[in-house]
Design an enzyme around this catalytic site. Structure first.
Site, PDB file in Angstrom:
ATOM      1  N   ASP A   1      20.055  53.827  37.573  1.00 46.71           N
ATOM      2  CA  ASP A   1      19.784  54.488  38.873  1.00 46.71           C
ATOM      3  C   ASP A   1      19.056  56.086  38.405  1.00 46.71           C
ATOM      4  O   ASP A   1      19.844  56.776  37.538  1.00 46.71           O
ATOM      5  CB  ASP A   1      20.924  54.869  39.855  1.00 46.71           C
ATOM      6  CG  ASP A   1      20.464  55.823  40.996  1.00 46.71           C
ATOM      7  OD1 ASP A   1      19.986  54.962  42.164  1.00 46.71           O
ATOM      8  OD2 ASP A   1      20.761  56.864  41.111  1.00 46.71           O
TER       9      ASP A   1
ATOM     10  N   ASP B   1      18.544  59.232  39.885  1.00 56.98           N
ATOM     11  CA  ASP B   1      19.543  60.285  40.031  1.00 56.98           C
ATOM     12  C   ASP B   1      20.983  60.231  40.174  1.00 56.98           C
ATOM     13  O   ASP B   1      21.509  61.345  40.452  1.00 56.98           O
ATOM     14  CB  ASP B   1      18.699  60.928  41.450  1.00 56.98           C
ATOM     15  CG  ASP B   1      19.070  59.833  42.589  1.00 56.98           C
ATOM     16  OD1 ASP B   1      19.580  58.999  42.581  1.00 56.98           O
ATOM     17  OD2 ASP B   1      18.509  60.636  43.646  1.00 56.98           O
TER      18      ASP B   1
ATOM     19  N   HIS C   1      43.607  41.623  41.858  1.00 58.49           N
ATOM     20  CA  HIS C   1      44.188  40.072  41.485  1.00 58.49           C
ATOM     21  C   HIS C   1      43.506  39.664  40.007  1.00 58.49           C
ATOM     22  O   HIS C   1      44.725  39.295  39.217  1.00 58.49           O
ATOM     23  CB  HIS C   1      43.612  39.329  42.348  1.00 58.49           C
ATOM     24  CG  HIS C   1      44.053  37.978  42.024  1.00 58.49           C
ATOM     25  ND1 HIS C   1      45.100  37.336  42.959  1.00 58.49           N
ATOM     26  CD2 HIS C   1      43.545  37.009  41.415  1.00 58.49           C
ATOM     27  CE1 HIS C   1      45.462  36.033  42.523  1.00 58.49           C
ATOM     28  NE2 HIS C   1      44.310  35.774  41.421  1.00 58.49           N
ATOM     29  N   GLU C   2      42.164  39.700  39.722  1.00 56.71           N
ATOM     30  CA  GLU C   2      41.974  39.091  38.560  1.00 56.71           C
ATOM     31  C   GLU C   2      42.270  39.914  37.123  1.00 56.71           C
ATOM     32  O   GLU C   2      42.660  39.311  36.225  1.00 56.71           O
ATOM     33  CB  GLU C   2      40.117  39.003  38.649  1.00 56.71           C
ATOM     34  CG  GLU C   2      39.832  37.989  39.483  1.00 56.71           C
ATOM     35  CD  GLU C   2      40.320  36.599  39.399  1.00 56.71           C
ATOM     36  OE1 GLU C   2      40.808  36.225  38.398  1.00 56.71           O
ATOM     37  OE2 GLU C   2      40.425  35.841  40.510  1.00 56.71           O
TER      38      GLU C   2
ATOM     39  N   HIS D   1      45.640  39.137  35.890  1.00 53.56           N
ATOM     40  CA  HIS D   1      45.799  38.142  35.015  1.00 53.56           C
ATOM     41  C   HIS D   1      45.630  38.440  33.719  1.00 53.56           C
ATOM     42  O   HIS D   1      46.424  37.916  32.868  1.00 53.56           O
ATOM     43  CB  HIS D   1      44.642  36.899  35.435  1.00 53.56           C
ATOM     44  CG  HIS D   1      45.013  36.078  36.467  1.00 53.56           C
ATOM     45  ND1 HIS D   1      46.121  35.384  36.756  1.00 53.56           N
ATOM     46  CD2 HIS D   1      44.111  35.732  37.674  1.00 53.56           C
ATOM     47  CE1 HIS D   1      45.954  34.514  38.039  1.00 53.56           C
ATOM     48  NE2 HIS D   1      44.880  34.768  38.577  1.00 53.56           N
TER      49      HIS D   1
ATOM     50  N   GLU E   1      49.934  33.613  39.631  1.00 51.77           N
ATOM     51  CA  GLU E   1      49.115  33.695  40.547  1.00 51.77           C
ATOM     52  C   GLU E   1      49.686  34.718  41.638  1.00 51.77           C
ATOM     53  O   GLU E   1      48.960  35.634  41.911  1.00 51.77           O
ATOM     54  CB  GLU E   1      48.635  32.419  41.541  1.00 51.77           C
ATOM     55  CG  GLU E   1      47.626  31.481  40.913  1.00 51.77           C
ATOM     56  CD  GLU E   1      46.298  32.382  40.914  1.00 51.77           C
ATOM     57  OE1 GLU E   1      46.185  33.215  42.093  1.00 51.77           O
ATOM     58  OE2 GLU E   1      45.357  32.436  40.091  1.00 51.77           O
TER      59      GLU E   1
ATOM     60  N   GLU F   1      45.222  47.791  46.159  1.00 51.46           N
ATOM     61  CA  GLU F   1      44.713  48.282  47.211  1.00 51.46           C
ATOM     62  C   GLU F   1      45.145  49.433  47.964  1.00 51.46           C
ATOM     63  O   GLU F   1      44.416  50.281  48.492  1.00 51.46           O
ATOM     64  CB  GLU F   1      44.316  46.965  48.260  1.00 51.46           C
ATOM     65  CG  GLU F   1      43.480  47.236  49.367  1.00 51.46           C
ATOM     66  CD  GLU F   1      43.477  45.971  50.047  1.00 51.46           C
ATOM     67  OE1 GLU F   1      42.239  45.179  49.976  1.00 51.46           O
ATOM     68  OE2 GLU F   1      44.110  45.782  51.208  1.00 51.46           O
TER      69      GLU F   1
ATOM     70  N   ASN G   1      45.815  57.249  47.684  1.00 45.61           N
ATOM     71  CA  ASN G   1      45.561  58.029  46.652  1.00 45.61           C
ATOM     72  C   ASN G   1      44.329  58.465  46.363  1.00 45.61           C
ATOM     73  O   ASN G   1      43.849  59.577  45.758  1.00 45.61           O
ATOM     74  CB  ASN G   1      46.460  57.839  45.606  1.00 45.61           C
ATOM     75  CG  ASN G   1      48.015  57.558  45.868  1.00 45.61           C
ATOM     76  OD1 ASN G   1      48.523  58.591  45.845  1.00 45.61           O
ATOM     77  ND2 ASN G   1      48.416  56.384  45.980  1.00 45.61           N
TER      78      ASN G   1
ATOM     79  N   GLU H   1      40.813  39.461  52.222  1.00 44.21           N
ATOM     80  CA  GLU H   1      40.520  39.636  53.755  1.00 44.21           C
ATOM     81  C   GLU H   1      38.985  39.943  53.835  1.00 44.21           C
ATOM     82  O   GLU H   1      38.055  39.468  54.729  1.00 44.21           O
ATOM     83  CB  GLU H   1      41.262  40.378  54.356  1.00 44.21           C
ATOM     84  CG  GLU H   1      41.154  41.674  54.002  1.00 44.21           C
ATOM     85  CD  GLU H   1      41.954  42.263  52.698  1.00 44.21           C
ATOM     86  OE1 GLU H   1      42.091  43.460  52.449  1.00 44.21           O
ATOM     87  OE2 GLU H   1      42.492  41.579  52.031  1.00 44.21           O
TER      88      GLU H   1
ATOM     89  N   HIS I   1      47.988  27.691  43.346  1.00 44.94           N
ATOM     90  CA  HIS I   1      47.615  28.709  44.501  1.00 44.94           C
ATOM     91  C   HIS I   1      48.421  28.552  45.847  1.00 44.94           C
ATOM     92  O   HIS I   1      48.151  29.260  46.911  1.00 44.94           O
ATOM     93  CB  HIS I   1      46.153  28.311  44.856  1.00 44.94           C
ATOM     94  CG  HIS I   1      45.185  29.020  43.716  1.00 44.94           C
ATOM     95  ND1 HIS I   1      44.684  28.146  42.609  1.00 44.94           N
ATOM     96  CD2 HIS I   1      44.649  30.476  43.394  1.00 44.94           C
ATOM     97  CE1 HIS I   1      44.274  28.785  41.680  1.00 44.94           C
ATOM     98  NE2 HIS I   1      44.099  30.120  42.302  1.00 44.94           N
TER      99      HIS I   1
END
Length: 821
Positions: free
Chosen positions: A277, A279, A371-372, A375, A395, A406, A412, A430, A476
């Site tokens: 980008d 600017d 989440h990932e 792992h 999992e 999240e 914070n 979600e 899962h």
């Protein structure tokens, strides 16, 4: 006859000696928990046991306690020191020099004293360790099992050496013949990375039969400063870097860096390019386009928020605790130019995000990122095998970290809901799900087809042959049990579970729940841990952090009971309701030789004192405060001579639930190195419950001291507050001046340079004279050959490595770590 009698006598003496030794071992053990294979998963030692183990190396402790044979070896994998002062020496098991996969054991020590051991040990005898199948043949069997159309070493020829698999001989359980307890076999292990379709897994091929006995997935699918108008989290400020033509999504302020790249709807990492980008104002007009380029901002700030969470909440430097670079690749498609890739994954090296299609929006939402990378954290700690119960918890832990990150970012870091759906802590994915509320619900797992109870409704059967077809034994699905346990522990819940048992759990908040869970994962869990073992380890983690019998230990135990794993804290049946009189956790300072609380004043409470043995029960003294009023409190420390830095914390149980860990109940926090009177002001919330409650005042030389347990130097005092709903009650004014409590820089031992090669300069608070120096290695063994002169310690005789130095000024002992290069 005499020879025969002599032989019998020797046999009897040998039996007596063995019996006596067994009795001695039993007398030295406080707690021993056995796994299904009758091998210990946790052993805690009592005072006699700890004394008996002093001077032994970690390997010697395990050889003694696990009764290792000459064929068994325990090799140090890594050594970690946590914020509680524990050193965890982690060992990998070998048999006749060959690694036993997923078998690891840890020796937990504090101050050079072994406190406990835990892990998974495989008892092996008579196993043939000579392969009947060579590496090349075994690899062909592994590739035939994966059955991919193309592999990464074919797609990314420039990086072929990175992706091409090589074989390692290991011992592993044959998972085809038993869901958890198949026979141990000699196997070739390969890291196979497929490009079409995408997969990456450890494939184990029996070195005698050529059969694939286990597939352990590495990719775990989850179904300058600029501003970026992200797709899911509003406009965020973030750190990036400069390049020719503008700014790009790379930064070096967190660990070794965070980098985000554009795969341009291909499956090639080597041909990925930078987003640039001009600017450094990455606006919606520029990036909210048909190509979804705004999701690059989500991937970048999501990685930053994830790093910040692990650093600020758990003291962890990136996922490996060594500052590892977090690389993210967006606009990935497993079929170049295809309809869109409906997945996101961590492949052991990098984050990869698809743009979604019919089921998902682009998969860069914050909880997916958390989440990932969760792992990755698991891989570097417990390394839970991705199958059956251990895989379900793998999992579940990632969902836990996605939800926690999240919540942390919203509370914070100012993250907002910028997408089609709003963020919801207890829903997973979600924001990306087009077809239903979310991928999974932690508060109500059954609403989205997951079990909320161990082996209850929606529980997926474990598999004797885990594969993608059976979701590796329901990883899962069955993760819902761990997810719901965490939700109950954090938020609290009462009801009747599917076993017909009633329960009532007081929520401990996400912060405490996360700390307990991460200690369970990083300190105690091993690759093959089951739900039953997770319960044992979670209770132990809560005990380490908050003390035996604490509110947190009770909540952890009863939350497991609520989801059908183990008994309640009361020992079975309905959880015992809280008593009418609230009982608080214990708190005490161990030593008052050098500092103590000598004044506490709030309203009509006005107490001056000397040393009180570490704790004073002043609940007979009380004062009244009104909800909504502003109160000023005065307090001070007494010192024998040197005024050390002391950390003050004042808690008030505003909701009268018997704990001090709820939001807003830490009302004063700061530090000072003054013996003068200090002051601090707080406001009683309008939501505080009327009536009598407890105020706890703590002064400690350790900033990590919490509202429960014991600590080294200082004191704690409890008083009674009567909360009313009337007009504000003005506090009593103290005669004379008081210094507002601040946050002083701690007066502690300084070492420089660090790392050092030949010499260390030691500086104590107030430039006090050094009276004693002790250097120990990571095992707690004392080092010799160091000499001190004029405040400089000669360390030229030490081997390279990490050490702990203990330095005394004749009063207190200060501890610091240093590295000898």
């Amino acid at each position: 006859m005499r020879k025969q009698y002599s032989a019998v006598a020797l046999t009897l003496l040998g039996a007596l000696a063995a019996t006596t030794a067994h009795a001695q071992d039993a007398a030295r053990i406080q707690t021993k928990v056995l796994g299904d294979d009758k091998q210990p998963v946790l052993v805690q030692f009592n005072a006699e046991g700890k004394m008996a183990l002093r001077g032994l190396s970690g390997e010697q402790v395990l050889r003694q306690q696990l009764a290792l044979t000459n064929a068994d070896q325990m090799r140090v994998a890594r050594v970690e020191t946590d914020q509680l002062g524990f050193t965890h020496q982690k060992f990998s098991q070998y048999y006749q020099g060959i690694r036993v996969e997923h078998a690891d054991y840890t020796v937990h020590a504090k101050g050079g004293t072994v406190e406990s051991i835990s892990g998974d040990f495989e008892r092996i005898s008579g196993l043939n360790t000579t392969p009947g199948l060579n590496e090349s043949t075994a690899l062909s069997r592994a590739l035939a099992h994966v059955g991919a159309r193309k592999y990464m070493w074919q797609t990314n020829e420039a990086n072929a050496n990175e992706f091409a698999p090589t074989g390692e001989l290991v011992i592993v359980r044959d998972m085809r013949q038993g869901a958890e307890n198949g026979p141990l076999v000699l196997a070739w292990k390969f890291n196979v990375y497929a490009a079409q379709p995408i997969s990456r897994s450890y494939v184990y091929v029996d070195a005698h039969t050529g059969q694939v006995v286990l597939q352990d997935n590495i990719i775990k699918h989850a179904a300058a400063t600029g501003t970026f108008a992200t797709a899911y989290s509003g406009t965020r400020s973030f750190a990036d870097g400069t390049t020719t033509g503008g700014y790009f999504l790379r930064e070096t302020t967190r660990g070794l860096g965070i980098q985000t790249f554009n795969c341009k709807k291909s499956n090639s990492y080597t041909s990925a390019t930078d987003f640039i980008d001009a600017d450094n104002n990455w606006t919606s007009a520029e990036y909210n386009n048909a190509n979804f380029d705004n999701v690059a901002g989500d991937a970048h700030v999501g990685a930053q928020a994830t790093y910040d969470y692990w650093k600020n909440v758990h003291g962890r430097n990136s996922y490996d605790n060594a500052g590892a670079i977090i690389k993210s690749y967006v606009h990935f498609d497993d079929v170049p130019g295809g309809a869109g890739y409906e997945n996101a994954y961590w492949d052991g090296v990098r984050m990869t995000y698809g743009d979604g299609a019919t089921r998902f929006r682009p998969l860069t939402a914050l909880d997916v990122c958390g989440h990932e990378i969760g792992h990755a954290v698991c891989e570097k700690t417990a390394n839970l095998t991705y199958a059956n119960e251990s895989g379900a918890m793998n999992e579940g832990l990632s969902d836990i970290w996605g939800a926690s990150i999240e919540a942390y970012a919203v509370a914070n870091l100012g993250f907002t809901s910028g997408g089609v759906k709003a963020k919801s802590t207890w829903l997973i994915g979600e924001e990306i799900d087009k077809q239903q509320a979310a991928l999974r619900s932690m508060s109500d797992p059954k609403s989205l087809g997951q079990p909320a109870y161990y082996k209850g409704q929606y529980w997926a059967p474990l598999s004797s042959a885990p594969s993608n077809a059976n979701d590796q034994g329901g990883v899962h699905t069955n993760s819902g049990v761990l997810n719901h346990w965490y939700y109950i522990l954090a938020v609290g819940k009462s009801g009747t579970n599917e076993g017909g048992n009633t329960y009532s759990v007081t929520g401990q908040g996400i912060d405490a729940a996360a700390k307990i869970t991460f200690r369970m994962e990083s300190v105690y869990m091993t690759a093959s841990s089951t739900y039953a073992q997770a319960r044992t380890y979670a209770i132990q983690a809560a005990t380490d952090l908050y003390g035996a019998g604490s509110a947190q230990v009770i909540a952890v135990t009863d939350a497991w009971y609520a989801v059908g794993v183990g008994a309640s804290y009361a020992g079975g049946g309905t959880t015992t309701p809280p008593p009418t009189t609230t009982t608080y956790c214990t708190i005490k300072g161990t030593s008052q030789a050098y500092e103590w609380i000598d004044l506490v004043q709030l309203g009509s409470i006005n107490r001056t004192s000397g040393k009180d043995g570490g704790y004073y029960n002043g609940t007979a003294l009380s004062t009244s405060v009104a909800a909504g009023s502003s109160q000023t409190m005065y307090f001070s420390a007494g010192f024998t001579s040197t005024a050390y830095t002391e950390y003050w914390k004042v808690y008030i149980d505003y909701n009268k639930n018997g704990v001090f860990t709820d939001a807003g109940e830490l009302v004063i926090s700061g530090s000072s190195a003054s013996s003068g009177t200090l002051s601090a002001t707080f406001t009683v919330p309008t939501t505080a419950r009327n009536g009598s409650t407890v105020m706890r005042v703590i002064m400690s030389d350790n900033s990590a001291t919490t509202s429960c347990g014991t600590f080294s130097y200082g004191e704690a005092e409890d008083y009674t507050l009567n909360i009313t709903g009337g007009a504000a009650i003005a506090p009593t004014t103290l005669t004379g001046d008081a210094t507002p409590l601040g946050n002083d820089v701690a007066r502690t031992l300084e070492l420089f340079p660090n790392p050092a090669t030949d010499a260390l300069r030691l500086v104590l608070p107030g430039n006090a004279e050094v009276t004693d120096v002790t250097v120990t290695d990571v095992r707690g063994a004392r080092m010799t050959g160091t000499t001190l002169s004029n405040g400089v310690l000669n360390i030229s005789g030490l081997a390279k490595g990490m050490y702990t130095i203990s330095v005394s000024d004749g009063q207190k002992v200060f501890h610091q770590r240093f590295v000898k290069e």
